[in-house]
Design a protein around this motif. Structure first.
Motif, PDB file in Angstrom:
ATOM      1  N   LYS A  74       0.752  -1.105   0.078  1.00  5.59           N
ATOM      2  CA  LYS A  74       0.044  -0.021  -0.004  1.00  5.59           C
ATOM      3  C   LYS A  74       1.055   1.205   0.052  1.00  5.59           C
ATOM      4  O   LYS A  74       0.545   2.043  -0.671  1.00  5.59           O
ATOM      5  CB  LYS A  74      -1.005  -0.051   1.222  1.00  5.59           C
ATOM      6  CG  LYS A  74      -1.940  -1.029   1.144  1.00  5.59           C
ATOM      7  CD  LYS A  74      -2.896  -0.931   2.186  1.00  5.59           C
ATOM      8  CE  LYS A  74      -3.969  -1.892   2.367  1.00  5.59           C
ATOM      9  NZ  LYS A  74      -4.738  -1.939   3.564  1.00  5.59           N
ATOM     10  N   TYR A  81      -2.345  -0.359  -5.635  1.00  2.42           N
ATOM     11  CA  TYR A  81      -2.372  -1.403  -4.929  1.00  2.42           C
ATOM     12  C   TYR A  81      -3.995  -1.499  -4.501  1.00  2.42           C
ATOM     13  O   TYR A  81      -4.393  -2.468  -4.482  1.00  2.42           O
ATOM     14  CB  TYR A  81      -1.432  -1.421  -3.904  1.00  2.42           C
ATOM     15  CG  TYR A  81      -1.399  -2.784  -3.207  1.00  2.42           C
ATOM     16  CD1 TYR A  81      -0.700  -3.697  -4.081  1.00  2.42           C
ATOM     17  CD2 TYR A  81      -2.243  -3.226  -2.163  1.00  2.42           C
ATOM     18  CE1 TYR A  81      -0.477  -5.154  -3.367  1.00  2.42           C
ATOM     19  CE2 TYR A  81      -1.872  -4.406  -1.453  1.00  2.42           C
ATOM     20  CZ  TYR A  81      -1.372  -5.528  -2.227  1.00  2.42           C
ATOM     21  OH  TYR A  81      -1.259  -6.727  -1.700  1.00  2.42           O
ATOM     22  N   GLU A  82      -4.559  -0.394  -4.118  1.00  2.00           N
ATOM     23  CA  GLU A  82      -6.011  -0.356  -3.827  1.00  2.00           C
ATOM     24  C   GLU A  82      -6.822  -1.003  -4.999  1.00  2.00           C
ATOM     25  O   GLU A  82      -7.860  -1.784  -4.752  1.00  2.00           O
ATOM     26  CB  GLU A  82      -6.432   0.929  -3.360  1.00  2.00           C
ATOM     27  CG  GLU A  82      -6.041   1.759  -2.318  1.00  2.00           C
ATOM     28  CD  GLU A  82      -6.225   0.901  -0.976  1.00  2.00           C
ATOM     29  OE1 GLU A  82      -7.226   0.456  -0.881  1.00  2.00           O
ATOM     30  OE2 GLU A  82      -5.196   1.063  -0.133  1.00  2.00           O
TER      31      GLU A  82
END
Length: 97
Positions: A74, A81-82
């Motif tokens: 993150k 990455y989210e």
């Protein structure tokens, strides 16, 4: 570069296909399957639950490691990455966790 002091730019990819399209840390599932299989086979009649200690320890270790890896990713990849987490919903075991 530590020798020249220049900053090198690298491209990193987040894989959302193949094994990593199934779960974000899918490789841990194979390790856990092997550990639990050995533990169950090692129990036998007289050994009780002692052979399962390794499998239980490894399960706790890898779940914690997956959490720490997620935090690092993150920070490293941010919003990408989210997005990856929305595409690949499961951490280790598909449809479970």
């Amino acid at each position: 570069n530590s020798e020249t002091g220049e900053v090198d730019t690298h491209t990193s990819l987040l894989l959302a296909s193949g094994w990593w399209g199934v779960a974000r840390h899918f490789q841990y599932l194979f390790e856990l399957t092997a550990a639990w299989s050995w533990g169950i086979l090692g129990m036998g009649v007289n050994n009780g639950v002692l052979p399962l200690f390794y499998a239980a320890f490894l399960t706790i270790l890898l779940i914690d490691r997956a959490k720490r890896d997620e935090e690092k990713c993150k920070k490293k990849y941010g919003e990408y990455y989210e997005q990856y987490m929305k595409i690949v919903k499961y951490k280790i075991v598909p449809f479970v966790y």
